[in-house]
Design an enzyme around this catalytic site. Structure first.
Site, PDB file in Angstrom:
ATOM      1  N   LYS A  51       0.829  -1.214   0.000  1.00 57.83           N
ATOM      2  CA  LYS A  51       0.000   0.000   0.000  1.00 57.83           C
ATOM      3  C   LYS A  51       0.858   1.256   0.000  1.00 57.83           C
ATOM      4  O   LYS A  51       0.449   2.276  -0.545  1.00 57.83           O
ATOM      5  CB  LYS A  51      -0.974  -0.007   1.184  1.00 57.83           C
ATOM      6  CG  LYS A  51      -1.983  -1.141   1.100  1.00 57.83           C
ATOM      7  CD  LYS A  51      -3.427  -0.713   1.167  1.00 57.83           C
ATOM      8  CE  LYS A  51      -4.293  -1.834   0.626  1.00 57.83           C
ATOM      9  NZ  LYS A  51      -5.636  -1.905   1.131  1.00 57.83           N
TER      10      LYS A  51
ATOM     11  N   LYS B 250      -3.527 -10.413  -6.857  1.00 56.31           N
ATOM     12  CA  LYS B 250      -4.823 -10.783  -6.271  1.00 56.31           C
ATOM     13  C   LYS B 250      -5.928  -9.837  -6.745  1.00 56.31           C
ATOM     14  O   LYS B 250      -5.674  -8.663  -7.017  1.00 56.31           O
ATOM     15  CB  LYS B 250      -4.747 -10.834  -4.733  1.00 56.31           C
ATOM     16  CG  LYS B 250      -4.782  -9.517  -4.021  1.00 56.31           C
ATOM     17  CD  LYS B 250      -5.211  -9.675  -2.545  1.00 56.31           C
ATOM     18  CE  LYS B 250      -5.583  -8.294  -2.016  1.00 56.31           C
ATOM     19  NZ  LYS B 250      -6.349  -8.236  -0.826  1.00 56.31           N
TER      20      LYS B 250
ATOM     21  N   LYS C 126     -10.503  -4.867  -4.533  1.00 62.89           N
ATOM     22  CA  LYS C 126     -11.526  -3.827  -4.659  1.00 62.89           C
ATOM     23  C   LYS C 126     -10.978  -2.589  -5.332  1.00 62.89           C
ATOM     24  O   LYS C 126     -11.669  -1.887  -6.037  1.00 62.89           O
ATOM     25  CB  LYS C 126     -11.944  -3.388  -3.252  1.00 62.89           C
ATOM     26  CG  LYS C 126     -13.011  -4.192  -2.617  1.00 62.89           C
ATOM     27  CD  LYS C 126     -13.391  -3.484  -1.319  1.00 62.89           C
ATOM     28  CE  LYS C 126     -13.418  -4.460  -0.187  1.00 62.89           C
ATOM     29  NZ  LYS C 126     -12.424  -4.223   0.831  1.00 62.89           N
TER      30      LYS C 126
HETATM   31  P1  ATP Z   1      -8.486  -3.206  -0.699  1.00 60.47           P
HETATM   32  O1  ATP Z   1      -8.358  -3.355  -2.176  1.00 60.47           O
HETATM   33  O2  ATP Z   1      -9.192  -1.952  -0.259  1.00 60.47           O
HETATM   34  O3  ATP Z   1      -7.209  -3.467   0.040  1.00 60.47           O
HETATM   35  P2  ATP Z   1      -9.449  -5.893  -0.507  1.00 60.47           P
HETATM   36  O4  ATP Z   1     -10.289  -6.220  -1.685  1.00 60.47           O
HETATM   37  O5  ATP Z   1      -8.081  -6.428  -0.445  1.00 60.47           O
HETATM   38  O6  ATP Z   1      -9.481  -4.341  -0.242  1.00 60.47           O
HETATM   39  P3  ATP Z   1     -10.179  -6.286   2.289  1.00 60.47           P
HETATM   40  O7  ATP Z   1     -11.282  -5.468   2.873  1.00 60.47           O
HETATM   41  O8  ATP Z   1      -8.802  -5.877   2.616  1.00 60.47           O
HETATM   42  O9  ATP Z   1     -10.324  -6.392   0.711  1.00 60.47           O
HETATM   43  O10 ATP Z   1     -10.418  -7.811   2.669  1.00 60.47           O
HETATM   44  C1  ATP Z   1     -11.608  -8.368   3.132  1.00 60.47           C
HETATM   45  C2  ATP Z   1     -11.475  -9.866   3.185  1.00 60.47           C
HETATM   46  O11 ATP Z   1     -11.416 -10.390   1.860  1.00 60.47           O
HETATM   47  C3  ATP Z   1     -10.194 -10.344   3.873  1.00 60.47           C
HETATM   48  O12 ATP Z   1     -10.500 -11.483   4.649  1.00 60.47           O
HETATM   49  C4  ATP Z   1      -9.290 -10.706   2.739  1.00 60.47           C
HETATM   50  O13 ATP Z   1      -8.360 -11.704   3.093  1.00 60.47           O
HETATM   51  C5  ATP Z   1     -10.275 -11.223   1.711  1.00 60.47           C
HETATM   52  N1  ATP Z   1      -9.780 -11.050   0.348  1.00 60.47           N
HETATM   53  C6  ATP Z   1      -9.475  -9.885  -0.267  1.00 60.47           C
HETATM   54  N2  ATP Z   1      -9.077 -10.089  -1.519  1.00 60.47           N
HETATM   55  C7  ATP Z   1      -9.128 -11.432  -1.725  1.00 60.47           C
HETATM   56  C8  ATP Z   1      -8.840 -12.275  -2.857  1.00 60.47           C
HETATM   57  N3  ATP Z   1      -8.424 -11.772  -3.998  1.00 60.47           N
HETATM   58  N4  ATP Z   1      -9.009 -13.600  -2.705  1.00 60.47           N
HETATM   59  C9  ATP Z   1      -9.436 -14.124  -1.543  1.00 60.47           C
HETATM   60  N5  ATP Z   1      -9.719 -13.386  -0.453  1.00 60.47           N
HETATM   61  C10 ATP Z   1      -9.577 -12.053  -0.528  1.00 60.47           C
END
Ligand code: ATP
Ligand code: LTN
Length: 341
Positions: A125, A207, A210
């Site tokens: 980040k 990965k 969002k």
């Molecule tokens: P950001 O992009 O804002 O960092 P994010 O999509 O990574 O957000 P988080 O809110 O950080 O999402 O994560 C919420 C949950 O979703 C966590 O348990 C995280 O491990 C899971 N998660 C996020 N991205 C993935 C992915 N690509 N595959 C599986 N699990 C995920």
């Protein structure tokens, strides 16, 4: 004697506690769902579950206020639509329960600079938001530890990317328990076999996230069926033209993982199903399976999102109960440190 021991065992047995949270930082993705949310829903019948929108964590990246507010309400309604049931579980906004920020401050003082410097999420980040590497982004894991430890959680259902934060949480808990006396339950991660790491459809080495700039790489739970189909049809694969799970076939492996998670079929069954067929058929089948899986969620979302009063009742009632539970831990912690209560 046997009767006696059986009796004490049943009376002292406590249901395992589950805690997890998700940031309302944008549209919730298929990665969030398969990696975390699907398990949240599944665990509700068996355990005492406590879930939150980690809206304090979200401001570690700058948010536009009107959009942030919309994202919070959307995420709340969408998680109910996914099956979070406030009749069984607590589900609230982190910012509504002040003990989270309070314990986070305390745990900051039991967390080392070196430990935080090793967190890969911090490194990623910081690289992505080089103009805003704020102290909150750095101490993010101490707040996450507070979230979990306040409720004496045994299990934390998350995707694989959160494993490192969970390990730090365990270290903080063990350190505090060692310095004073047993205070916190040391939690275990609960990571699914399938779907723990859903990759971007455009770059299957990254990965699905969002906050991905390339919207084609990411499936949002609220995407329209035609957009979901289009994104899967454009998904990056390889030139092997054979549906099988193998090293180096990141794109196909990812699609197989998604298909398996939404249909419950094994990789063997999937390979068999697409024997002699091309990637075109396979991608369309994955797209359709995802659309069908999300359809009832999208329908329920449409209902919940219209009912703001109901949503408010749900998050306020949960926050009140969460405050009472978490205050017990916070008081215990403060007393051990030496504060006058
Ligand atoms: P950001 O992009 O804002 O960092 P994010 O999509 O990574 O957000 P988080 O809110 O950080 O999402 O994560 C919420 C949950 O979703 C966590 O348990 C995280 O491990 C899971 N998660 C996020 N991205 C993935 C992915 N690509 N595959 C599986 N699990 C995920
Ligand atoms: N950091 C998590 C969100 C989060 C969380 C938590 C997850 C905040 N507090 C407590 C589990 C338990 C993330 O998904 N990025």
């Amino acid at each position: 004697i046997l009767m006696n021991t059986m009796h004490t065992e049943t009376t002292t047995e406590r249901k395992k506690v589950i805690f997890s949270a998700i940031q309302p930082s944008g549209s919730i993705t298929l990665g969030n769902y398969l990696g975390a949310l699907k398990n949240w829903v599944a665990l509700q019948d068996e355990f005492d579950c406590i879930f939150a929108l980690a809206d304090l964590h979200t401001i570690t990246v700058r948010q536009e206020p009107a959009k942030f507010r919309r994202n919070i309400m959307e995420a709340y309604a969408l998680l109910l639509a996914c099956g979070i049931d406030v009749g069984k579980s607590l589900f609230f906004m982190q910012s509504h329960v002040h003990t989270h920020a309070e314990l986070a401050w305390i745990l900051n003082c039991y967390t080392q600079f070196g430990e935080l410097s090793r967190m890969t999420q911090f490194k990623d980040k910081s690289a992505k938001h080089a103009d805003n590497i704020n102290a909150g982004l750095f101490t993010y894991p101490a707040l996450m530890a507070a979230d979990i430890l306040l409720y004496q959680a045994d299990l934390v259902p998350v995707g694989a990317d959160q494993k490192q934060h969970l390990e730090l949480t365990r270290n903080i808990a063990e350190r505090f328990n060692g310095l004073y006396s047993p205070t916190f339950v040391v939690p275990d991660p609960y990571i699914p076999k399938n779907g723990a790491r859903v990759m971007s459809l455009q770059d299957p080495t990254k990965k699905m996230s969002k906050s991905d700039e390339n919207a084609n790489g990411c499936i949002a739970l609220l995407d329209k069926p035609e957009d979901i189909m289009r994104k899967f049809k454009r998904a990056v694969t390889d030139s092997d033209a054979c549906v099988r799970y193998a090293e180096g076939k990141d794109g196909v492996n990812n699609l197989m993982g998604i298909y398996s998670a939404v249909t419950g079929r094994t990789f063997e069954e999937i390979e068999h199903e697409f024997e002699g067929k091309g990637y075109g058929d396979f991608k369309a089948a994955v797209g359709e399976a995802v659309v069908e899986h999300l359809r009832p969620i999208q329908e329920r979302y449409a209902d919940y999102s219209k009912n703001k009063d109901y949503l408010e009742q749900c998050y306020r009632a949960s926050a009140e109960k969460a405050l009472a539970i978490s205050q017990r831990t916070l008081r215990k912690v403060m007393k051990k440190i030496g504060y006058i209560l």
